[in-house]
Write a protein that holds these residues in place. Sequence first.
Motif, short mmCIF file in Angstrom:
data_model
loop_
_atom_site.label_atom_id
_atom_site.label_comp_id
_atom_site.label_asym_id
_atom_site.label_seq_id
_atom_site.Cartn_x
_atom_site.Cartn_y
_atom_site.Cartn_z
N UNK A 119 0.80 -1.23 0.00
CA UNK A 119 0.00 0.00 0.00
C UNK A 119 0.83 1.28 0.00
N UNK A 120 2.06 1.20 -0.48
CA UNK A 120 2.90 2.40 -0.61
C UNK A 120 2.60 3.07 -1.94
N UNK A 121 2.69 4.41 -1.95
CA UNK A 121 2.50 5.16 -3.20
C UNK A 121 3.71 4.96 -4.09
N UNK A 122 3.47 4.47 -5.30
CA UNK A 122 4.55 4.15 -6.22
C UNK A 122 4.77 5.30 -7.21
N UNK A 123 3.68 5.88 -7.71
CA UNK A 123 3.80 6.97 -8.69
C UNK A 123 2.50 7.75 -8.73
N UNK A 124 2.56 8.91 -9.40
CA UNK A 124 1.35 9.68 -9.62
C UNK A 124 1.35 10.21 -11.04
N UNK A 125 0.15 10.40 -11.56
CA UNK A 125 -0.05 10.93 -12.90
C UNK A 125 -1.00 12.10 -12.75
#
Length: 148
Positions: free
Chosen positions: A119-125
């Motif tokens: 549940x870690x944030x990997x990327x954002x768009x």
Amino acid sequence: MDKTANNGEPAIGIPYNAAYHAPMPQHFHVENPHQAGVIPRNAIIGDPKGIPLQQTIYRDTPAPFNCPYCGGSGVTTVKSKPSLAAVVGCMTPFMLGVCFLCPSMDCLWHKYHYCPSCNEKVADFEKSDICAVMDPPHYVQESFALPA
């Protein structure tokens, strides 16, 4: 070597010829189709199933990836959040008494990719172009990965 008529010293420099025209420099410009949104033929779209990945392009849809935190591989979980462009897109028709800030404007919402295991944030768009509303073929841009 040419000798000058005055004192017999050699003439130094580049001879000038008025009839000579230097060739025009040639520039080669090749468009990168992947920057224009074209997905390469060898791209992995779904679950990588153990295939080593070189690079993942995170966009609107769940992306195949290798998690840098837990080391797992799979497909990201995508969460959406309204962007400033979505709010402006809502306020424009709001003058008519209607707000379209709903899932129908999902094309303007930021997408955040999370690992389903840790549940870690990997990327954002993040999207900031309000003109995306007027471009229906690009409402949803598909995520993909390139194999190593």
